[in-house]
Enzyme design. Structure first.
Site, PDB file in Angstrom:
ATOM      1  N   ASP A 192      -3.279  -9.549  -9.054  1.00  0.00           N
ATOM      2  CA  ASP A 192      -4.577  -8.941  -9.339  1.00  0.00           C
ATOM      3  C   ASP A 192      -5.442  -9.587 -10.420  1.00  0.00           C
ATOM      4  O   ASP A 192      -6.616  -9.819 -10.215  1.00  0.00           O
ATOM      5  CB  ASP A 192      -4.372  -7.484  -9.759  1.00  0.00           C
ATOM      6  CG  ASP A 192      -3.650  -6.662  -8.709  1.00  0.00           C
ATOM      7  OD1 ASP A 192      -3.150  -7.222  -7.716  1.00  0.00           O
ATOM      8  OD2 ASP A 192      -3.573  -5.439  -8.885  1.00  0.00           O
ATOM      9  N   TYR A 211      -3.368   8.280  -8.642  1.00  0.00           N
ATOM     10  CA  TYR A 211      -3.768   6.887  -8.428  1.00  0.00           C
ATOM     11  C   TYR A 211      -5.275   6.777  -8.242  1.00  0.00           C
ATOM     12  O   TYR A 211      -5.898   7.606  -7.581  1.00  0.00           O
ATOM     13  CB  TYR A 211      -3.070   6.306  -7.188  1.00  0.00           C
ATOM     14  CG  TYR A 211      -3.437   4.851  -6.965  1.00  0.00           C
ATOM     15  CD1 TYR A 211      -2.859   3.855  -7.729  1.00  0.00           C
ATOM     16  CD2 TYR A 211      -4.390   4.494  -6.010  1.00  0.00           C
ATOM     17  CE1 TYR A 211      -3.214   2.522  -7.550  1.00  0.00           C
ATOM     18  CE2 TYR A 211      -4.756   3.160  -5.823  1.00  0.00           C
ATOM     19  CZ  TYR A 211      -4.154   2.182  -6.594  1.00  0.00           C
ATOM     20  OH  TYR A 211      -4.505   0.860  -6.420  1.00  0.00           O
ATOM     21  N   TYR A 251       2.029   3.884  -8.761  1.00  0.00           N
ATOM     22  CA  TYR A 251       1.724   3.464  -7.379  1.00  0.00           C
ATOM     23  C   TYR A 251       2.336   4.470  -6.398  1.00  0.00           C
ATOM     24  O   TYR A 251       3.442   4.245  -5.878  1.00  0.00           O
ATOM     25  CB  TYR A 251       2.315   2.081  -7.086  1.00  0.00           C
ATOM     26  CG  TYR A 251       1.861   0.966  -8.010  1.00  0.00           C
ATOM     27  CD1 TYR A 251       0.517   0.625  -8.147  1.00  0.00           C
ATOM     28  CD2 TYR A 251       2.802   0.220  -8.718  1.00  0.00           C
ATOM     29  CE1 TYR A 251       0.120  -0.411  -8.981  1.00  0.00           C
ATOM     30  CE2 TYR A 251       2.412  -0.819  -9.556  1.00  0.00           C
ATOM     31  CZ  TYR A 251       1.071  -1.125  -9.679  1.00  0.00           C
ATOM     32  OH  TYR A 251       0.686  -2.147 -10.502  1.00  0.00           O
ATOM     33  N   GLU A 253       8.686  -3.471 -13.367  1.00  0.00           N
ATOM     34  CA  GLU A 253       7.782  -4.137 -12.422  1.00  0.00           C
ATOM     35  C   GLU A 253       7.727  -5.647 -12.697  1.00  0.00           C
ATOM     36  O   GLU A 253       7.749  -6.464 -11.791  1.00  0.00           O
ATOM     37  CB  GLU A 253       6.382  -3.508 -12.588  1.00  0.00           C
ATOM     38  CG  GLU A 253       5.338  -4.047 -11.653  1.00  0.00           C
ATOM     39  CD  GLU A 253       3.987  -3.351 -11.838  1.00  0.00           C
ATOM     40  OE1 GLU A 253       3.837  -2.557 -12.789  1.00  0.00           O
ATOM     41  OE2 GLU A 253       3.091  -3.609 -11.021  1.00  0.00           O
ATOM     42  N   ASN A 309       1.702  -2.879   0.953  1.00  0.00           N
ATOM     43  CA  ASN A 309       2.054  -3.822   2.012  1.00  0.00           C
ATOM     44  C   ASN A 309       3.257  -4.720   1.657  1.00  0.00           C
ATOM     45  O   ASN A 309       4.361  -4.541   2.183  1.00  0.00           O
ATOM     46  CB  ASN A 309       0.783  -4.622   2.314  1.00  0.00           C
ATOM     47  CG  ASN A 309       0.914  -5.654   3.390  1.00  0.00           C
ATOM     48  OD1 ASN A 309       1.963  -6.223   3.580  1.00  0.00           O
ATOM     49  ND2 ASN A 309      -0.171  -5.928   4.091  1.00  0.00           N
TER      50      ASN A 309
HETATM   51  C1  DGY Z   1      -3.341  -1.680  -8.589  1.00  0.00           C
HETATM   52  O1  DGY Z   1      -3.854  -0.593  -8.429  1.00  0.00           O
HETATM   53  O2  DGY Z   1      -3.136  -2.209  -9.676  1.00  0.00           O
HETATM   54  C2  DGY Z   1      -2.880  -2.415  -7.434  1.00  0.00           C
HETATM   55  O3  DGY Z   1      -2.238  -3.587  -7.739  1.00  0.00           O
HETATM   56  C3  DGY Z   1      -3.992  -2.678  -6.463  1.00  0.00           C
HETATM   57  O4  DGY Z   1      -3.343  -3.007  -5.301  1.00  0.00           O
END
Ligand code: DGY
Length: 430
Positions: free
Chosen positions: A163, A83, A31, A394, A36
């Site tokens: 997600d 990403y 990431y 995480e 946010n």
């Molecule tokens: C991801 O890319 O997995 C994120 O959680 C999307 O915000």
């Protein structure tokens, strides 16, 4: 011999190491931008070390706020090929570049905590952010609850921050993946084991929603009315309910002139709206498809945020506390993101079972405030023990405590630090 670092020192190193100059990334590689709600929780961690830096984290996030009030879920300051999907896929046409939807609105609550624990400078910085907060809450109630039902919808599972939780399976099953979605190269599985991430089928659907948004120029009226996905999320609903109350308190604390009646109206209507997320069969607040009315089928860590929101009746909260206790009895570490007694539970896969520190932090605040001090203490302890046992990952396996997903994770470190010094609105120090 090298001195071993204490967990506190490691947490501080992670926060500092993920600092990109005014904003932090959740974890490098996986990431690489500003997220946010990650940033808002990062601010809590920074508040323990450096108040100025804590405010800066939220201020840089709000630099990404759209003209209509929405605070996007990712602020991209540059294109980073590690990403996917990056700014060229979202095409939101904003400056700074950003994604096209939001994430759980936790900013007002953390800002209230910072204002109440700080001094003059904290009050001044909270005052500068206050109109932006009002605009972002107005956006949620206006664009995400167009029929004024008191229940806000989300247009993408990513907007929930949870997600690939089974909560979204109902809405995701209805999405038809178009033939022209095109080939794409996921980057998340370059960094993390595929067993710990969403599946290919889920990614196809995630990108189908992004395609719809991009092709209608991120017209949020149209997306809420006609987009491929529109579901109520206990996570967003409950964090918004809490944040509305905290916004009202913050405005009064700051002596701001604002339309208190407008905020009181949101609070009252949301109390009503939340009741329609109650699934009597499993006796919990759960996600609901806003097009078909269908309920999700199990209790999650987002269901447990009802206490934090102050939602529901006394009877409902009593039942929820009972079910929460039963689930905690099964797990070595709580609170799991999906009920471990349900067939869809996967202890290692992202939001389909694992434990997340930020959710525990908020659940514990609500439980403490409602007199469930023992359960609250258990969840706070788990947020401290898990990184000590497995590292600042995480998320964590609720059965084994194994650290999963990205390593050196900002919000896991931030919550560790915040809890270590009682930066918690439910406890006496705030
Ligand atoms: C991801 O890319 O997995 C994120 O959680 C999307 O915000």
């Amino acid at each position: 011999m090298q001195k071993r670092h204490t967990p506190e020192e490691q947490a501080i190193e992670i926060m500092r190491g993920n600092d990109r100059g005014g904003y932090t990334v959740p974890t490098p590689g996986l990431y690489p931008y500003q997220w946010n709600w990650d940033s808002v929780f990062a601010a809590l961690g920074f508040a323990v070390l450096d108040r100025g830096r804590a405010w800066q984290e939220i201020e840089t996030l709000f630099q990404g706020q759209w003209a209509d009030g929405m605070v996007p879920h990712i602020v991209f300051r540059k294109n980073d090929p590690s990403y996917f999907p990056g700014p060229d896929i979202w095409k939101s046409n904003t400056d700074p570049m950003s994604s096209g939807h939001s994430q759980p609105p936790v900013a007002a609550s953390v800002i209230l905590t910072l204002a109440k624990t700080g001094g003059k400078d904290d009050m001044a910085r909270a005052r500068r952010l206050f109109p932006k907060l009002i605009a972002s809450h107005r956006w949620w109630h206006d664009y995400r609850d167009p029929d004024r039902t008191g229940l806000v919808g989300i247009i993408h599972p990513w907007e929930s921050g949870r997600d690939n939780c089974p909560d979204w399976d109902i809405g995701m099953d209805r999405i038809v993946v178009p033939d022209d979605l095109g080939p794409y190269h996921r980057r998340d599985t370059d960094h993390v084991d595929a067993d710990e991430r969403p599946t290919v089928q889920q990614y196809d659907r995630f990108l189908t929603i992004v395609k719809f948004g991009r092709e209608c120029g991120w017209n949020h009226r149209k997306i809420a009315a006609e987009g491929p996905f529109f579901m109520a999320d206990p996570g967003v609903q409950f964090t918004l309910m809490r944040a509305d109350r905290d916004l009202l308190e913050l405005g009064r604390l700051l002596g701001e002139m604002f339309d208190e009646g407008e905020v009181e109206g949101w609070i009252e209507l949301s109390q009503q709206g939340a009741l329609s997320m109650w699934n009597g069969d499993i006796e919990a607040f759960v996600a609901r498809d806003l097009r078909a009315g269908e309920f999700s089928t199990a209790l999650t860590n987002a269901s447990m945020l009802a206490f934090y929101a102050g939602a529901g009746t006394g009877d409902q909260l009593g039942l929820l506390a009972g079910h929460g206790r039963e689930i905690l009895d099964i797990c070595e570490y709580g609170f799991p993101s999906w009920d471990p007694r349900h067939e869809a539970f996967e202890s290692r896969r992202y939001w389909r079972g694992p434990v997340w520190s930020v959710m525990n932090y908020m659940i514990a605040i609500g439980l403490e405030e409602h007199g469930y001090a023992g359960m609250a203490e258990r969840l706070r302890n788990d947020c401290r023990q898990l990184p000590e046992l497995s590292g600042f990952y995480e998320y964590f396996d609720p059965l084994s405590g194994e650290g999963l997903g990205g390593p050196d994770f900002t919000w896991t470190a931030a919550i560790y630090l915040a809890l270590g010094c009682g930066l918690d609105p439910a406890l006496a120090k705030v």
